[in-house]
Design an enzyme around this catalytic site. Structure first.
Site, PDB file in Angstrom:
ATOM      1  N   PRO A   1       0.795  -1.242   0.000  1.00 33.65           N
ATOM      2  CA  PRO A   1       0.000   0.000   0.000  1.00 33.65           C
ATOM      3  C   PRO A   1       0.820   1.281   0.000  1.00 33.65           C
ATOM      4  O   PRO A   1       0.825   2.049   0.971  1.00 33.65           O
ATOM      5  CB  PRO A   1      -0.833  -0.142   1.268  1.00 33.65           C
ATOM      6  N   CYS A   2       1.485   1.561  -1.119  1.00 32.09           N
ATOM      7  CA  CYS A   2       2.250   2.800  -1.219  1.00 32.09           C
ATOM      8  C   CYS A   2       1.341   4.022  -1.163  1.00 32.09           C
ATOM      9  O   CYS A   2       1.800   5.130  -0.856  1.00 32.09           O
ATOM     10  CB  CYS A   2       3.092   2.816  -2.486  1.00 32.09           C
ATOM     11  N   HIS A   3       0.050   3.844  -1.430  1.00 34.51           N
ATOM     12  CA  HIS A   3      -0.888   4.966  -1.359  1.00 34.51           C
ATOM     13  C   HIS A   3      -1.066   5.466   0.069  1.00 34.51           C
ATOM     14  O   HIS A   3      -1.575   6.560   0.277  1.00 34.51           O
ATOM     15  CB  HIS A   3      -2.248   4.553  -1.933  1.00 34.51           C
TER      16      HIS A   3
END
Length: 279
Positions: free
Chosen positions: A245-247
Site C-alpha cells: 500500500p504505497c498509497h
C-alpha cells in the site's frame, strides 16, 4: 486481452467524476446535484454509490475532501515500529487479509527476471482496469491503467523485468487478484526488487487499512532515518499497487505526495479504504 467497456470501468469513473466535482465545489454538493451531474436519478445514484463504497454520497464527500489526507495524518497516523519489532524480515499477514509474501533473492533481481515465467491478465477492479502479473510464487506486479492507459501500464511493468518470459493467463492468477480486492481469502506476493526497496515495501505492509504513515516514519522504521528521499523513490517504484500500500504514504505536511499511477487513483483508494474503516 479483455476488451474494455464503459460498464467495466463504471465504478471508478463515477468516483472520479464525483472527485472532480467535489474538488471544484466551494461547498458540499447535495445528493440531487451530484446525481444530476451524473445523469442519474437521485435514488439510482444513491443506490449505486452506496453499493460501491458502503456509505452515502454525502458521507463519501467527507472522505474525498481536500483536507482528508491531513485529517488521516492527524487521527489515523501509524508510526511504524523499528524493523525488528515490526517483523520486517519475512512472511507475514496484513491487517485486512491473509497475505503471504516472499522476496526474490538480490542476485535474481539483478538478472532482470531472466528465467522467470510471468503470467499476466487484465481485471476489472474498483479502480478501473488493472493489469496484474504473477510468478509461480505470487503476484509480482499490479498497475492501474485508468490515468496512464493500458499500453503504458504494460510497458512500465514489463520494463522492470525485461528478460522474463510473459504469458497471458488471467485465470491462472485470478484467485490472488480477487482475494486482494475482496480483502478475504489468501493472496500471495512475490516481491521483486533491490534489497532496500524490499525493506521499504515490507514496512508499507505494516500500515493498516484506513491508516497512513509518512516517508520519514518509513525511513526510521527500516533503520535509515536520513534516507527519506530514497524511501520516497522506493515507494514510487512499488510494483504491486494496492496490495503493497504505497498509497498510504504521505508527506509529513499532510500532502498526498506523488503516485505512480496518478494522484486521482491514490485519493480514490484512500477514500475507498477510509469509507470502509470509518477512518
Amino acid at each position: 486481452m479483455t476488451i474494455q467497456t464503459p460498464e467495466s470501468r463504471y465504478h471508478y469513473h463515477v468516483m472520479r467524476r464525483a472527485l472532480d466535482l467535489i474538488d471544484a465545489a466551494e461547498a458540499p454538493l447535495s445528493l440531487e446535484e451530484l446525481a444530476s451531474a451524473m445523469g442519474m436519478s437521485a435514488a439510482h445514484f444513491q443506490r449505486l454509490f452506496t453499493q460501491w463504497v458502503g456509505v452515502s454520497p454525502k458521507r463519501y464527500q467527507q472522505y474525498l475532501a481536500l483536507g482528508q489526507a491531513r485529517a488521516l495524518l492527524a487521527s489515523r497516523h501509524t508510526v511504524l515500529e523499528a524493523a525488528d519489532g515490526a517483523g520486517l524480515s519475512g512472511s507475514g499477514r496484513l491487517h485486512d487479509l491473509f497475505l503471504r509474501w516472499e522476496a526474490m533473492r538480490p542476485g535474481d533481481y539483478a538478472r532482470g527476471g531472466d528465467g522467470l515465467l510471468i503470467r499476466w491478465g487484465w481485471f476489472d477492479t474498483p479502480f478501473g482496469r488493472t493489469l496484474a502479473m504473477a510468478t509461480d510464487h505470487g503476484l509480482c506486479g499490479m498497475a492501474f491503467a485508468e490515468e496512464t492507459g493500458e499500453a503504458a501500464a504494460m510497458a512500465d511493468l514489463r520494463a522492470r523485468w525485461p528478460k522474463a518470459e510473459y504469458v497471458e493467463a488471467p485465470e491462472a492468477i485470478r484467485q490472488w487478484v480477487d482475494a486482494g480486492f475482496a480483502q478475504k481469502g489468501e493472496a500471495r506476493l512475490h516481491m521483486i526488487g533491490a534489497p532496500f526497496q524490499i525493506k521499504v515495501w515490507e514496512a508499507l505492509m505494516q500500515v493498516p487499512t484506513g491508516h497512513v504513515t509518512t516517508y520519514s516514519d518509513i525511513a526510521q522504521a527500516i533503520g535509515h532515518p536520513k534516507a527519506v528521499r530514497a524511501v520516497g523513490t522506493a515507494v514510487g517504484r512499488n510494483p504491486v499497487s494496492f496490495l503493497i500500500p504505497c498509497h498510504r504514504a504521505l508527506r509529513k505536511s499532510g500532502g498526498l505526495g506523488g503516485y505512480h499511477w496518478g494522484l486521482p487513483v491514490k485519493r480514490a483508494i484512500l477514500a475507498w479504504e477510509s469509507a470502509r474503516t470509518g477512518a
